[in-house]
Design a protein around this motif. Structure first.
Motif, PDB file in Angstrom:
ATOM      1  N   SER A 240       0.720  -1.308   0.046  1.00 38.10           N
ATOM      2  CA  SER A 240      -0.197  -0.032  -0.095  1.00 38.10           C
ATOM      3  C   SER A 240       0.951   1.217   0.024  1.00 38.10           C
ATOM      4  CB  SER A 240      -0.930  -0.063   1.377  1.00 38.10           C
ATOM      5  OG  SER A 240      -0.249  -0.028   2.421  1.00 38.10           O
ATOM      6  N   ALA A 241       2.089   1.234  -0.070  1.00 32.97           N
ATOM      7  CA  ALA A 241       3.184   2.131  -0.154  1.00 32.97           C
ATOM      8  C   ALA A 241       2.841   3.155  -1.510  1.00 32.97           C
ATOM      9  CB  ALA A 241       4.372   1.612  -0.264  1.00 32.97           C
ATOM     10  N   SER A 242       2.793   4.519  -0.806  1.00 31.24           N
ATOM     11  CA  SER A 242       2.593   5.635  -1.937  1.00 31.24           C
ATOM     12  C   SER A 242       3.949   5.509  -2.794  1.00 31.24           C
ATOM     13  CB  SER A 242       2.592   6.950  -1.326  1.00 31.24           C
ATOM     14  OG  SER A 242       3.724   7.495  -0.788  1.00 31.24           O
ATOM     15  N   ALA A 243       3.721   6.252  -4.118  1.00 31.07           N
ATOM     16  CA  ALA A 243       4.881   6.415  -5.001  1.00 31.07           C
ATOM     17  C   ALA A 243       6.006   7.357  -4.267  1.00 31.07           C
ATOM     18  CB  ALA A 243       4.486   7.259  -6.136  1.00 31.07           C
ATOM     19  N   ASP A 244       5.672   8.179  -3.304  1.00 32.86           N
ATOM     20  CA  ASP A 244       6.742   8.835  -2.473  1.00 32.86           C
ATOM     21  C   ASP A 244       7.438   7.903  -1.670  1.00 32.86           C
ATOM     22  OD1 ASP A 244       6.369  11.077  -3.966  1.00 32.86           O
ATOM     23  OD2 ASP A 244       5.177  11.972  -2.456  1.00 32.86           O
ATOM     24  N   GLU A 245       6.728   7.045  -1.257  1.00 28.97           N
ATOM     25  CA  GLU A 245       7.477   6.155  -0.120  1.00 28.97           C
ATOM     26  C   GLU A 245       8.277   5.078  -0.789  1.00 28.97           C
ATOM     27  OE1 GLU A 245       4.192   5.744   3.455  1.00 28.97           O
ATOM     28  OE2 GLU A 245       3.637   4.766   1.441  1.00 28.97           O
ATOM     29  N   VAL A 246       7.856   4.506  -2.168  1.00 28.72           N
ATOM     30  CA  VAL A 246       8.671   3.934  -2.906  1.00 28.72           C
ATOM     31  C   VAL A 246      10.044   4.504  -3.270  1.00 28.72           C
ATOM     32  CG1 VAL A 246       8.779   2.612  -5.152  1.00 28.72           C
ATOM     33  CG2 VAL A 246       6.742   2.530  -3.834  1.00 28.72           C
ATOM     34  N   LYS A 247       9.822   5.742  -3.743  1.00 24.14           N
ATOM     35  CA  LYS A 247      10.939   6.476  -4.170  1.00 24.14           C
ATOM     36  C   LYS A 247      12.044   6.634  -3.106  1.00 24.14           C
ATOM     37  CE  LYS A 247      12.011  10.880  -6.649  1.00 24.14           C
ATOM     38  NZ  LYS A 247      11.453  11.863  -7.447  1.00 24.14           N
ATOM     39  N   LYS A 248      11.615   7.055  -1.948  1.00 23.44           N
ATOM     40  CA  LYS A 248      12.358   7.094  -0.809  1.00 23.44           C
ATOM     41  C   LYS A 248      13.143   6.112  -0.332  1.00 23.44           C
ATOM     42  CE  LYS A 248      12.201   8.920   3.973  1.00 23.44           C
ATOM     43  NZ  LYS A 248      11.290   9.350   4.991  1.00 23.44           N
ATOM     44  N   ALA A 249      12.435   4.837  -0.604  1.00 23.14           N
ATOM     45  CA  ALA A 249      13.080   3.355  -0.050  1.00 23.14           C
ATOM     46  C   ALA A 249      13.948   3.111  -1.122  1.00 23.14           C
ATOM     47  CB  ALA A 249      11.857   2.544  -0.067  1.00 23.14           C
ATOM     48  N   TYR A 250      13.592   3.398  -2.346  1.00 27.34           N
ATOM     49  CA  TYR A 250      14.713   3.270  -3.355  1.00 27.34           C
ATOM     50  C   TYR A 250      15.857   3.960  -3.270  1.00 27.34           C
ATOM     51  CZ  TYR A 250      17.050   3.724  -7.894  1.00 27.34           C
ATOM     52  OH  TYR A 250      18.156   3.578  -8.977  1.00 27.34           O
ATOM     53  N   ARG A 251      15.763   5.409  -2.881  1.00 20.93           N
ATOM     54  CA  ARG A 251      17.085   5.925  -2.867  1.00 20.93           C
ATOM     55  C   ARG A 251      17.891   5.801  -1.602  1.00 20.93           C
ATOM     56  NH1 ARG A 251      15.211  12.378  -4.352  1.00 20.93           N
ATOM     57  NH2 ARG A 251      14.901  11.765  -6.608  1.00 20.93           N
ATOM     58  N   LYS A 252      17.291   5.387  -0.827  1.00 22.44           N
ATOM     59  CA  LYS A 252      18.155   4.885   0.572  1.00 22.44           C
ATOM     60  C   LYS A 252      18.791   3.660   0.259  1.00 22.44           C
ATOM     61  CE  LYS A 252      17.374   3.680   5.469  1.00 22.44           C
ATOM     62  NZ  LYS A 252      16.818   3.352   6.518  1.00 22.44           N
ATOM     63  N   LYS A 253      18.238   2.742  -0.279  1.00 22.34           N
ATOM     64  CA  LYS A 253      18.816   1.319  -0.700  1.00 22.34           C
ATOM     65  C   LYS A 253      19.676   1.682  -1.819  1.00 22.34           C
ATOM     66  CE  LYS A 253      16.234  -2.059   1.048  1.00 22.34           C
ATOM     67  NZ  LYS A 253      16.602  -3.195   1.871  1.00 22.34           N
ATOM     68  N   ALA A 254      19.574   2.312  -2.642  1.00 24.49           N
ATOM     69  CA  ALA A 254      20.537   2.611  -3.826  1.00 24.49           C
ATOM     70  C   ALA A 254      21.757   3.173  -3.394  1.00 24.49           C
ATOM     71  CB  ALA A 254      19.849   3.539  -4.962  1.00 24.49           C
ATOM     72  N   ARG A 255      21.736   4.215  -2.644  1.00 24.08           N
ATOM     73  CA  ARG A 255      22.635   4.916  -1.619  1.00 24.08           C
ATOM     74  C   ARG A 255      23.851   3.774  -1.205  1.00 24.08           C
ATOM     75  NH1 ARG A 255      20.098   8.518   1.440  1.00 24.08           N
ATOM     76  NH2 ARG A 255      18.845   9.468  -0.179  1.00 24.08           N
ATOM     77  N   GLN A 256      23.037   3.110  -0.365  1.00 21.90           N
ATOM     78  CA  GLN A 256      24.094   1.889   0.542  1.00 21.90           C
ATOM     79  C   GLN A 256      24.576   0.786  -0.675  1.00 21.90           C
ATOM     80  OE1 GLN A 256      20.663   0.208   2.649  1.00 21.90           O
ATOM     81  NE2 GLN A 256      20.711   1.600   4.032  1.00 21.90           N
ATOM     82  N   LEU A 257      23.887   0.809  -1.510  1.00 17.51           N
ATOM     83  CA  LEU A 257      24.395  -0.448  -2.444  1.00 17.51           C
ATOM     84  C   LEU A 257      24.918  -0.127  -3.672  1.00 17.51           C
ATOM     85  CD1 LEU A 257      21.362  -2.868  -2.245  1.00 17.51           C
ATOM     86  CD2 LEU A 257      23.485  -3.045  -1.007  1.00 17.51           C
ATOM     87  N   HIS A 258      25.175   1.281  -4.031  1.00 26.81           N
ATOM     88  CA  HIS A 258      25.922   1.578  -5.276  1.00 26.81           C
ATOM     89  C   HIS A 258      27.092   1.162  -5.191  1.00 26.81           C
ATOM     90  CE1 HIS A 258      27.503   4.187  -8.560  1.00 26.81           C
ATOM     91  NE2 HIS A 258      26.131   4.266  -8.581  1.00 26.81           N
TER      92      HIS A 258
END
Length: 67
Positions: free
Chosen positions: A14-32
């Motif tokens: 049920s996550a909003s598009a903004d929640e998805v984007k925030k989660a992606y950015r956090k994980k992407a920063r960690q795993l880049h």
């Protein structure tokens, strides 16, 4: 086997598009690979693929319907 994109990003269905984007950015920063090292390329690609599915409303609907 393709993993559940909701689990990969750590968001609820049920996550909003903004929640998805925030989660992606956090994980992407960690795993880049430039930050985490070259051994994390596959995990980074998995996170990017999950984001591509969940951020696009049409792809997300298809995934949610089992397509």
């Amino acid at each position: 086997m393709v993993k559940n994109p909701y689990e990969v990003l750590g968001v609820s269905p049920s996550a909003s598009a903004d929640e998805v984007k925030k989660a992606y950015r956090k994980k992407a920063r960690q795993l880049h690979p430039d930050v985490a090292g070259p051994g994390h390329e596959d995990a980074f690609k998995e996170v990017s693929s999950a984001y591509a599915v969940l951020y696009d409303p049409d792809k997300r609907q298809m995934y949610d319907l089992g397509g």
